[in-house]
Design a protein around this motif. Sequence first.
Motif, PDB file in Angstrom:
ATOM      1  N   VAL A  85     -27.298 -19.121 -11.573  1.00 31.29           N
ATOM      2  CA  VAL A  85     -27.880 -18.019 -10.959  1.00 31.29           C
ATOM      3  C   VAL A  85     -28.265 -18.627  -9.764  1.00 31.29           C
ATOM      4  CG1 VAL A  85     -29.738 -16.208 -10.775  1.00 31.29           C
ATOM      5  CG2 VAL A  85     -28.515 -16.486 -13.001  1.00 31.29           C
TER       6      VAL A  85
ATOM      7  N   ASP B 253     -17.359 -20.656 -15.191  1.00 32.61           N
ATOM      8  CA  ASP B 253     -17.748 -19.286 -14.813  1.00 32.61           C
ATOM      9  C   ASP B 253     -16.676 -18.522 -15.504  1.00 32.61           C
ATOM     10  OD1 ASP B 253     -19.950 -20.085 -13.716  1.00 32.61           O
ATOM     11  OD2 ASP B 253     -19.303 -19.502 -11.639  1.00 32.61           O
TER      12      ASP B 253
ATOM     13  N   ASN C   6     -25.555 -19.527  -7.287  1.00 35.01           N
ATOM     14  CA  ASN C   6     -24.848 -18.339  -6.488  1.00 35.01           C
ATOM     15  C   ASN C   6     -25.703 -17.839  -5.485  1.00 35.01           C
ATOM     16  OD1 ASN C   6     -22.369 -18.419  -8.092  1.00 35.01           O
ATOM     17  ND2 ASN C   6     -23.144 -16.945  -9.606  1.00 35.01           N
ATOM     18  N   VAL C   7     -26.941 -17.758  -5.790  1.00 39.47           N
ATOM     19  CA  VAL C   7     -27.928 -17.319  -4.833  1.00 39.47           C
ATOM     20  C   VAL C   7     -27.979 -18.188  -3.702  1.00 39.47           C
ATOM     21  CG1 VAL C   7     -30.337 -16.745  -4.364  1.00 39.47           C
ATOM     22  CG2 VAL C   7     -29.285 -15.926  -6.508  1.00 39.47           C
TER      23      VAL C   7
ATOM     24  N   GLN D  82     -27.504 -21.166 -17.935  1.00 45.69           N
ATOM     25  CA  GLN D  82     -26.968 -19.888 -17.244  1.00 45.69           C
ATOM     26  C   GLN D  82     -28.115 -19.838 -15.885  1.00 45.69           C
ATOM     27  OE1 GLN D  82     -24.522 -18.243 -17.853  1.00 45.69           O
ATOM     28  NE2 GLN D  82     -24.164 -17.941 -20.015  1.00 45.69           N
ATOM     29  N   LEU D  83     -29.013 -20.114 -16.018  1.00 49.03           N
ATOM     30  CA  LEU D  83     -30.060 -20.261 -14.867  1.00 49.03           C
ATOM     31  C   LEU D  83     -29.600 -20.739 -13.781  1.00 49.03           C
ATOM     32  CD1 LEU D  83     -32.573 -18.447 -14.328  1.00 49.03           C
ATOM     33  CD2 LEU D  83     -34.060 -20.453 -15.174  1.00 49.03           C
ATOM     34  N   GLN D  84     -29.191 -22.053 -14.131  1.00 49.36           N
ATOM     35  CA  GLN D  84     -28.633 -22.850 -12.943  1.00 49.36           C
ATOM     36  C   GLN D  84     -27.519 -22.119 -12.104  1.00 49.36           C
ATOM     37  OE1 GLN D  84     -26.944 -26.959 -13.983  1.00 49.36           O
ATOM     38  NE2 GLN D  84     -27.984 -27.482 -12.033  1.00 49.36           N
TER      39      GLN D  84
ATOM     40  N   THR E 152     -29.999 -28.675  -8.960  1.00 46.99           N
ATOM     41  CA  THR E 152     -29.099 -27.674  -8.249  1.00 46.99           C
ATOM     42  C   THR E 152     -28.834 -27.862  -6.864  1.00 46.99           C
ATOM     43  OG1 THR E 152     -29.925 -25.787  -9.941  1.00 46.99           O
ATOM     44  CG2 THR E 152     -28.598 -25.120  -7.995  1.00 46.99           C
TER      45      THR E 152
END
Length: 241
Positions: free
Chosen positions: A219, A161, A222-223, A215-217, A185
């Motif tokens: 996201v 990151d 983190n969520v 990048q989507l992974q 994930t």
Amino acid sequence: VNDQFCELTGYTREELLGQDHRLLNSGLHPKEFIRDLWVTIANGHIWRGELRNRAKDGSLYWVDTTIVPFLNEDEKPYQYMALRYEITARKTSEERLREQEALARLGQMAAVVAHEVKNPIAGIRGALQVIASRMPADSRDKPVVGDIIARLDSLNGIVHDLLVFARPRKLRSEPVDLDRLIRNTLHLLHRDPIFANLQIEFPQSEAVASADAEQLQLVFTNVLMNAAQAMGGSGQIAIGI
């Protein structure tokens, strides 16, 4: 007091007449700065500098200021004239440039730190994998080694990151199976102790999106981590596409 000064400060002529600079003081400048101003002009010298003032409505503005003392026959000031040019736009631009430079330096530092940490992590992880491969399958310590490797993977993700922040790359858009990406994930996150007592509700779905899978992974990670931490590691997370 003149009309432009009234317009800039928002005060009427009547509100300004007879007042001193304390009416406009924004509190930014230290007492030493203001004291130097007054000592300079009280001794009959011209003072030049930049002042941030506060208008009547609370808004802040900057003025490039020259204060000229008028001296009597004893060389003592009997009045002052202040010449001011508003420079708010220039100061705002300068501040924006400073912020950009600070972010650039932070990015460079993050890149150095990330690279310095990433290599040792890879070395430690490799050594642990060798140790784990030599341990008997029923060894009590084997799960411990596996947990350490999982935590190293998590740390490596944080370092990644940092690198993404320091050196953003262009998005690589491609068809992504969202169901598979989220399940992968979740599989990685289940190694984290905070997910041990969580129930995940995620019915099978079919959805393909044009996106950057890596990048989507990040996201989704983190969520989901935020959700787990917000519930204190106990409860149910429902996911739907």
